[in-house]
Design a protein around this motif. Structure first.
Motif, mmCIF file in Angstrom:
data_model
loop_
_atom_site.group_PDB
_atom_site.id
_atom_site.type_symbol
_atom_site.label_atom_id
_atom_site.label_comp_id
_atom_site.label_asym_id
_atom_site.label_seq_id
_atom_site.Cartn_x
_atom_site.Cartn_y
_atom_site.Cartn_z
ATOM 1 N N ASP A 90 -42.545 -16.896 54.252
ATOM 2 C CA ASP A 90 -42.359 -15.988 52.828
ATOM 3 C C ASP A 90 -43.690 -15.940 52.088
ATOM 4 O OD1 ASP A 90 -41.346 -14.781 50.575
ATOM 5 O OD2 ASP A 90 -40.310 -16.803 49.690
ATOM 6 N N GLY A 91 -44.303 -14.812 51.972
ATOM 7 C CA GLY A 91 -45.621 -14.681 51.403
ATOM 8 C C GLY A 91 -45.700 -14.675 49.984
ATOM 9 N N PHE A 92 -44.369 -14.455 49.608
ATOM 10 C CA PHE A 92 -44.272 -14.599 47.960
ATOM 11 C C PHE A 92 -44.405 -15.998 47.480
ATOM 12 C CE2 PHE A 92 -41.926 -13.858 43.826
ATOM 13 C CZ PHE A 92 -42.706 -12.805 43.368
ATOM 14 N N LEU A 117 -49.814 -20.956 42.738
ATOM 15 C CA LEU A 117 -50.963 -20.709 42.665
ATOM 16 C C LEU A 117 -51.214 -20.077 41.243
ATOM 17 C CD1 LEU A 117 -53.401 -20.222 44.300
ATOM 18 C CD2 LEU A 117 -52.881 -18.015 44.835
ATOM 19 N N ILE A 118 -50.279 -19.362 40.483
ATOM 20 C CA ILE A 118 -50.374 -19.174 39.073
ATOM 21 C C ILE A 118 -50.297 -20.445 38.114
ATOM 22 C CG2 ILE A 118 -48.962 -18.178 37.326
ATOM 23 C CD1 ILE A 118 -48.021 -16.019 39.162
ATOM 24 N N GLY A 119 -49.632 -21.417 38.684
ATOM 25 C CA GLY A 119 -49.406 -22.726 37.813
ATOM 26 C C GLY A 119 -50.998 -23.360 37.964
ATOM 27 N N MET A 161 -49.242 -27.441 50.005
ATOM 28 C CA MET A 161 -47.992 -27.661 50.818
ATOM 29 C C MET A 161 -47.416 -26.338 51.233
ATOM 30 S SD MET A 161 -46.344 -30.778 48.825
ATOM 31 C CE MET A 161 -44.728 -30.387 49.460
ATOM 32 N N VAL A 162 -47.483 -25.282 50.344
ATOM 33 C CA VAL A 162 -46.917 -23.915 50.600
ATOM 34 C C VAL A 162 -47.796 -23.386 51.754
ATOM 35 C CG1 VAL A 162 -46.342 -21.875 49.537
ATOM 36 C CG2 VAL A 162 -45.797 -23.548 48.352
ATOM 37 N N LEU A 163 -49.198 -23.409 51.434
ATOM 38 C CA LEU A 163 -50.191 -22.871 52.359
ATOM 39 C C LEU A 163 -49.863 -23.420 53.789
ATOM 40 C CD1 LEU A 163 -53.348 -22.466 50.107
ATOM 41 C CD2 LEU A 163 -51.741 -20.546 51.021
ATOM 42 N N TYR A 164 -49.811 -24.576 53.809
ATOM 43 C CA TYR A 164 -49.469 -25.359 55.034
ATOM 44 C C TYR A 164 -48.334 -24.714 55.573
ATOM 45 C CZ TYR A 164 -48.495 -29.356 58.526
ATOM 46 O OH TYR A 164 -48.424 -29.982 59.541
ATOM 47 N N ARG A 165 -47.075 -24.587 55.008
ATOM 48 C CA ARG A 165 -45.849 -24.265 55.766
ATOM 49 C C ARG A 165 -46.319 -22.667 55.986
ATOM 50 N NH1 ARG A 165 -40.584 -24.880 56.061
ATOM 51 N NH2 ARG A 165 -39.160 -23.162 55.758
#
Length: 155
Positions: free
Chosen positions: A13-15, A21-23, A58-62
């Motif tokens: 999920d690229g979104f 990132l905004i946070g 963590m999101v980038l790793y996933r």
């Protein structure tokens, strides 16, 4: 990884990277502004910025390391660099889905002969991919289809 024509990709999920990132940008910017103003609140904002950095990583790793690719003959599952494995649907002993009411999460399970089940989280939007995998699995194990229907009725 064996060659297969990938039909679906689960867990991409690229979104999903946008919100952490905004946070990170907002909390990092406020932390820098507080540091320039010599405000003692910079410590707490820096901790929050660090938390947002960890969440972003963590999101980038996933997104870039973990893979779950669904093909016509099998699927490829990778959770960390170097441990990816391609499984044919015919190799599986069992495959099923479950809903965890406590966390409101959907899971796909698969089990190889003599091994413990592996659990994969998936989003409702990826339900079509999971149903595709289950139909492919059931084509190799038609005797389990009745067992799975009984199990869903008990749930």
């Amino acid at each position: 990884m064996e060659e297969d024509k990938w039909v679906y990709e689960i867990g991409k999920d690229g979104f999903a990277v946008v919100f952490p990132l905004i946070g990170l940008v907002i909390s990092g910017g406020i932390a820098i502004a507080l540091a320039l103003a010599n405000n003692p609140a910079v410590f707490f904002m820096s901790l929050f910025a660090l938390f947002m950095l960890v969440m972003t990583l963590m999101v980038l790793y996933r997104q870039f390391i973990m893979k779950f690719l669904v093909g016509k003959n099998g699927f490829y599952h990778k959770t960390r660099p170097g441990n990816g494995h391609y499984y044919r649907y015919s190799e599986l002993d069992k495959a099923w889905t479950a809903f965890d009411g406590g966390t409101k999460s959907l899971y796909f399970y698969y089990q190889l002969p003599g091994k413990s089940p592996v659990r994969i989280f998936y989003n409702p939007i990826e339900d079509e991919a999971v149903e595709y995998m289950l139909s492919k699995f059931r084509s190799f194990h038609p005797e389990l289809e009745e067992e799975n229907e009984d199990w869903e009725a008990e749930e």
